[in-house]
Design a protein around this motif. Structure first.
Motif, PDB file in Angstrom:
ATOM      1  N   TRP A   6      29.046  17.930   3.646  1.00 16.40           N
ATOM      2  CA  TRP A   6      29.998  18.727   2.895  1.00 16.40           C
ATOM      3  C   TRP A   6      29.646  18.851   1.421  1.00 16.40           C
ATOM      4  CZ3 TRP A   6      32.727  22.492   4.253  1.00 16.40           C
ATOM      5  CH2 TRP A   6      33.720  23.002   3.419  1.00 16.40           C
ATOM      6  N   VAL A   7      29.021  17.856   0.841  1.00 15.89           N
ATOM      7  CA  VAL A   7      28.664  17.944  -0.584  1.00 15.89           C
ATOM      8  C   VAL A   7      27.749  19.134  -0.835  1.00 15.89           C
ATOM      9  CG1 VAL A   7      27.449  16.803  -2.480  1.00 15.89           C
ATOM     10  CG2 VAL A   7      28.988  15.481  -1.021  1.00 15.89           C
ATOM     11  N   SER A   8      26.717  19.287  -0.028  1.00 16.82           N
ATOM     12  CA  SER A   8      25.787  20.401  -0.219  1.00 16.82           C
ATOM     13  C   SER A   8      26.404  21.726   0.206  1.00 16.82           C
ATOM     14  CB  SER A   8      24.486  20.154   0.548  1.00 16.82           C
ATOM     15  OG  SER A   8      24.737  20.051   1.934  1.00 16.82           O
ATOM     16  N   VAL A   9      27.194  21.716   1.285  1.00 15.34           N
ATOM     17  CA  VAL A   9      27.851  22.947   1.738  1.00 15.34           C
ATOM     18  C   VAL A   9      28.837  23.427   0.679  1.00 15.34           C
ATOM     19  CG1 VAL A   9      29.419  23.934   3.446  1.00 15.34           C
ATOM     20  CG2 VAL A   9      27.557  22.429   4.188  1.00 15.34           C
ATOM     21  N   ARG A  10      29.607  22.504   0.147  1.00 14.99           N
ATOM     22  CA  ARG A  10      30.577  22.854  -0.893  1.00 14.99           C
ATOM     23  C   ARG A  10      29.876  23.456  -2.111  1.00 14.99           C
ATOM     24  NH1 ARG A  10      32.387  20.398  -5.503  1.00 14.99           N
ATOM     25  NH2 ARG A  10      34.570  20.790  -6.126  1.00 14.99           N
ATOM     26  N   TYR A  46      40.846  28.499  -3.576  1.00 14.96           N
ATOM     27  CA  TYR A  46      39.708  28.256  -2.682  1.00 14.96           C
ATOM     28  C   TYR A  46      39.036  26.926  -3.016  1.00 14.96           C
ATOM     29  CZ  TYR A  46      35.605  29.415   0.170  1.00 14.96           C
ATOM     30  OH  TYR A  46      34.600  29.416   1.120  1.00 14.96           O
ATOM     31  N   ARG A  47      38.878  26.641  -4.296  1.00 14.24           N
ATOM     32  CA  ARG A  47      38.270  25.365  -4.693  1.00 14.24           C
ATOM     33  C   ARG A  47      39.130  24.189  -4.229  1.00 14.24           C
ATOM     34  NH1 ARG A  47      36.669  28.433  -9.444  1.00 14.24           N
ATOM     35  NH2 ARG A  47      38.652  27.940 -10.457  1.00 14.24           N
ATOM     36  N   GLU A  48      40.450  24.329  -4.325  1.00 14.31           N
ATOM     37  CA  GLU A  48      41.334  23.260  -3.860  1.00 14.31           C
ATOM     38  C   GLU A  48      41.196  23.058  -2.349  1.00 14.31           C
ATOM     39  OE1 GLU A  48      45.306  23.961  -5.170  1.00 14.31           O
ATOM     40  OE2 GLU A  48      44.785  23.881  -7.306  1.00 14.31           O
ATOM     41  N   PRO A  66      36.941  16.905   2.518  1.00 13.86           N
ATOM     42  CA  PRO A  66      36.379  15.554   2.653  1.00 13.86           C
ATOM     43  C   PRO A  66      37.410  14.440   2.709  1.00 13.86           C
ATOM     44  CG  PRO A  66      36.049  16.361   0.421  1.00 13.86           C
ATOM     45  CD  PRO A  66      36.556  17.523   1.236  1.00 13.86           C
ATOM     46  N   VAL A  67      38.640  14.713   2.296  1.00  9.57           N
ATOM     47  CA  VAL A  67      39.691  13.692   2.352  1.00  9.57           C
ATOM     48  C   VAL A  67      40.639  13.927   3.531  1.00  9.57           C
ATOM     49  CG1 VAL A  67      39.602  13.070  -0.071  1.00  9.57           C
ATOM     50  CG2 VAL A  67      41.045  14.989   0.642  1.00  9.57           C
ATOM     51  N   VAL A 114      44.845  23.479   4.124  1.00 13.94           N
ATOM     52  CA  VAL A 114      43.855  24.540   3.963  1.00 13.94           C
ATOM     53  C   VAL A 114      44.334  25.867   4.522  1.00 13.94           C
ATOM     54  CG1 VAL A 114      41.521  25.293   4.562  1.00 13.94           C
ATOM     55  CG2 VAL A 114      41.947  22.897   3.931  1.00 13.94           C
ATOM     56  N   VAL A 115      44.816  25.858   5.757  1.00 13.51           N
ATOM     57  CA  VAL A 115      45.130  27.127   6.431  1.00 13.51           C
ATOM     58  C   VAL A 115      46.244  27.906   5.733  1.00 13.51           C
ATOM     59  CG1 VAL A 115      45.903  28.190   8.574  1.00 13.51           C
ATOM     60  CG2 VAL A 115      44.219  26.341   8.638  1.00 13.51           C
TER      61      VAL A 115
END
Length: 220
Positions: A63-67, A87-89, A95-96, A102-103
């Motif tokens: 997720w770090v690289s995908v994000r 979107y950033r939120e 990851p938590v 999200v939805v």
């Protein structure tokens, strides 16, 4: 006389066949295709559930690289800052494990963005999102061409259909892509990594289409 054309004498490059098989599998598992996904995850003889599990596992581990990739794309899109902040939120929630956030955040965010981009729809109902679908329908698609038809079909046939009875709920419940009506009216709880990830990728697609439409209009 012309020689009869058959499957035997049609020489289709192997990479083309592999691509078709992968897109077919993507459609079968009902996953929103995205450039960040290693397509080889769609190979093999695993069940649909196993393939989805492998995709989710990949994204959570990376997720770090995908994000980072998603944020770089976001920075280039010509959309408003509130949409980008939401979107950033949503990206930070993954990851938590805050998948429930999200939805509803992003599905409502798409509608908000559409109302900004098409001011005449400010007080229209969800069916006014036909404007978004028609815009995408009439575009010349380049970067998202590989997944374009699959994602467009999702917008057309799943995301914005109204859920009116228990049979429809049962039909959409197993789909990892959320349904707007079910999510915002409390008919289903979208609390999985799969639903969160698909919503994130769907938003990236919508953002990219709105951005591309603006750029095409500037060139005309």
């Amino acid at each position: 006389e012309h020689a009869a054309i058959s499957a035997q004498n049609l020489k289709v490059p192997e990479e083309v066949l592999i691509g078709f098989r992968r897109l077919s599998r993507l459609q079968t598992i009902r996953w929103i295709g995205h450039d960040t996904m290693p397509m080889e995850l769609l190979d093999g003889d695993g069940t649909d559930e196993q393939v989805v599990e492998a995709i989710v596992e990949y994204y959570l581990k990376n997720w770090v690289s995908v994000r980072k990739t998603l944020l770089l794309r976001l920075a280039e899109y010509q959309i408003d800052e509130e949409t980008k902040a939401a979107y950033r939120e949503a990206l930070d929630a993954v990851p938590v494990g805050l998948y429930r956030l999200v939805v509803p955040c992003l599905v409502a965010g798409i509608e908000r963005l559409v109302r900004i981009e098409f001011p005449e729809l400010k007080f229209g109902g969800v069916n006014k999102l036909d404007k978004l679908r028609r815009m995408i329908e009439n575009m010349t698609v380049e970067g998202a061409a590989m997944f374009h038809l699959l994602v467009y079909d999702c917008l057309e046939e799943h995301l914005y259909i109204d859920v009116k009875d228990d049979m429809q709920i049962a039909a959409i419940k197993s789909n990892p892509v959320p349904n707007r009506h079910a999510a915002l009216h409390g008919l289903l709880s979208y609390n999985t990594a799969a639903s969160a990830l698909n919503t994130i990728f769907l938003c990236d697609y919508v953002f990219s289409m709105i951005d591309a439409n603006k750029r095409q209009q500037m060139m005309n």
